[in-house]
Enzyme design. Structure first.
Site, short mmCIF file in Angstrom:
data_model
loop_
_atom_site.label_atom_id
_atom_site.label_comp_id
_atom_site.label_asym_id
_atom_site.label_seq_id
_atom_site.Cartn_x
_atom_site.Cartn_y
_atom_site.Cartn_z
N ASN A 1 35.72 -43.44 162.92
CA ASN A 1 36.30 -44.30 162.42
C ASN A 1 37.92 -44.13 163.05
O ASN A 1 38.04 -42.98 163.42
CB ASN A 1 36.05 -44.98 161.29
CG ASN A 1 36.44 -43.66 159.75
OD1 ASN A 1 36.98 -43.06 160.04
ND2 ASN A 1 35.09 -43.15 159.56
N LYS B 1 32.51 -49.16 143.57
CA LYS B 1 32.08 -48.19 143.32
C LYS B 1 32.67 -47.26 142.15
O LYS B 1 32.66 -45.80 142.31
CB LYS B 1 33.20 -47.73 144.81
CG LYS B 1 32.59 -48.61 146.32
CD LYS B 1 33.21 -48.66 146.87
CE LYS B 1 32.96 -49.18 147.97
NZ LYS B 1 33.66 -49.08 149.33
N LYS C 1 30.14 -44.79 141.77
CA LYS C 1 30.15 -43.57 141.68
C LYS C 1 30.45 -42.28 140.81
O LYS C 1 30.70 -41.52 141.25
CB LYS C 1 30.79 -42.99 143.18
CG LYS C 1 29.93 -43.58 144.11
CD LYS C 1 31.29 -43.92 145.66
CE LYS C 1 31.22 -44.71 146.75
NZ LYS C 1 31.10 -43.53 148.12
#
Ligand code: C5P
Length: 432
Positions: A239, A371, A375
């Site tokens: 990326n 997230k 996580k």
């Protein structure tokens, strides 16, 4: 220099002390003291860079430094007359110049710092304008030593340096360099003055922190950049992350006194040269390498900041040789890479903090909140990558910090270094 010139020092109130919020720091008043060394010419670039950024700069020169670069040069670059010892001893001063300048400065930079001026500072001597101004000021002083390796390594010079390092703990003196490299005497060794960009970055940090070393005693483990997942030796999935954000996080943490380990993927351009020496670096390529580097460094980290844009997928099969075009698959079989930050959160000890980043488009908050929870992070910094002048590859960034306690803080668009400091201002309050 005339009385008229010296009386043109603005005596406006000093900037307000660094606040605990997330406001970007305003440009400060920077006083540059130049001592006798060949590296004085590099201060032309520092002065010019600051002045062009609209920051008020005043330059003072010792008598010896004027043998290397003329005061006229610095007057033009700083857009202001330069102060010398002739002004200091002049009977035309209404108010002592060292007091006036000492009160004016928000950050005092002494570069190049010669062995002679270092010795004077260590012993509190004041026999010229520069050393008197140090004693007459209370602002942070940034020192950039420059000298021959044998001079730098002399026991007396090292003793003087260590004496000032003790003051670093009290936030008075801060240092940048000396670096290792080719010296004016053509030797390669320690003693080379830090590069102008390194000095400017340290000045910006001090402008924000006002010398606060609130991360002293902490170890920060930071990841930055992209990962590259190779199909063969030339083709990869990746990326556009350049590593600029991770480096800014590492620089800001180091300037605030932290011990820093930076695990980074391939960096764009010459960004590797902008990482100051005290930062330990581990270069990796694929997510699997980043995973093992982060897992082995994490046990000693107080805060882990996962700013890397990990490639989420990798080719299931990779070749060790360059695939001829005829052998390239028309469909790629892909496998997920390990979720590094989620694993680190699983293995963290009590007291350790794990902070993630989320690069988002559109609504940046809702997906980042899931997230944060999924996580099990202490905080997540969600930043838009579909806005001009921020995110991947840009010098700037903006974000919303989502804390595990439900609070949110916004960081407005600004330089990545300023962004990093604002993040630390927030974490210092909420992640102790
Ligand atoms: O890719 P995603 O948006 O889920 O990234 C959120 C956070 O998770 C970031 O801090 C990123 O560095 C981390 N991450 C990771 N391992 C991955 C993917 C993302 O640690 N494989």
């Amino acid at each position: 220099m005339s009385l008229q010139a010296s009386s043109s020092i603005s005596l406006s109130a000093k900037g307000s002390p660094a606040n605990g919020g997330l406001a970007a720091s305003k440009p400060s008043k920077i006083l540059i003291g130049i001592t006798g060394g060949v590296a004085a010419y590099k201060l032309c670039e520092v002065t010019s860079t600051l002045a062009k950024a609209g920051i008020e700069v005043r330059v003072m020169m010792t008598r010896q430094s004027q043998s290397f670069v003329s005061a006229l040069t610095f007057a033009a670059l700083s857009r202001h007359p330069v102060y010398t010892d002739d002004d200091f001893w002049s009977a035309k001063q209404a108010r002592p110049l060292h007091i006036e300048l000492g009160e004016w400065a928000d950050v005092f930079v002494i570069a190049p710092l010669s062995a002679n001026t270092l010795a004077k500072l260590a012993h509190g001597l004041a026999d010229n304008l520069l050393t008197n101004t140090v004693l007459a000021s209370t602002c942070p002083v940034l020192l950039a030593p420059a000298m021959n390796t044998d001079m730098w390594q002399q026991a007396a010079v090292q003793r003087n340096w260590q004496q000032l390092e003790t003051c670093q703990l009290a936030s008075r003196y801060h240092s940048v360099g000396p670096d290792v490299g080719r010296l004016a005497c053509d030797r390669i060794g320690t003693g080379r003055m830090a590069e102008p960009s390194e000095i400017v970055t340290a000045i910006y940090s001090l402008s924000h922190t006002k010398g606060r070393r609130d991360l002293l005693g902490k170890h920060l483990l930071i990841s930055g950049g992209t990962t590259q997942e190779y199909l063969d030796p030339v083709r990869f999935i990746g990326n556009p992350a350049t590593g600029r954000m991770g480096i800014a996080l590492a620089q800001a943490a180091s300037h605030r006194g932290a011990e820093v380990t930076l695990v980074h993927g391939p960096l764009a351009g010459d960004l590797a040269n902008t990482i100051p020496a005290p930062i330990r670096t581990i270069a990796v390529t694929a997510a699997a390498d980043m995973e093992s580097a982060m897992r082995s460094a994490q046990p000693s980290a107080d805060w882990t900041i996962m700013s890397a844009a990990v490639a989420d997928i990798r080719p299931t099969h990779s070749a060790t040789y360059k695939l001829p075009k005829a052998e390239l698959p028309t469909h790629l079989s892909l496998s997920p890479v390990p979720d590094i930050v989620a694993q680190l959160a699983q293995q963290k000890s009590p007291g350790q903090r794990i902070i993630g980043f989320a690069a988002q488009t559109g609504d940046i908050v809702t997906p980042a909140l899931s997230k944060l929870k999924g996580k099990q992070l202490d905080a997540i910094v969600t930043n838009p990558i579909d806005k001009p002048d921020s995110g991947f590859g840009s010098a700037n960034n903006q974000a919303v910090i989502l804390l595990a306690n439900g609070q949110q803080r916004r960081i407005d668009n600004g330089s990545k270094l300023s962004f990093a400091h604002q993040l630390y201002d927030c974490l210092a309050t909420y992640c102790q």
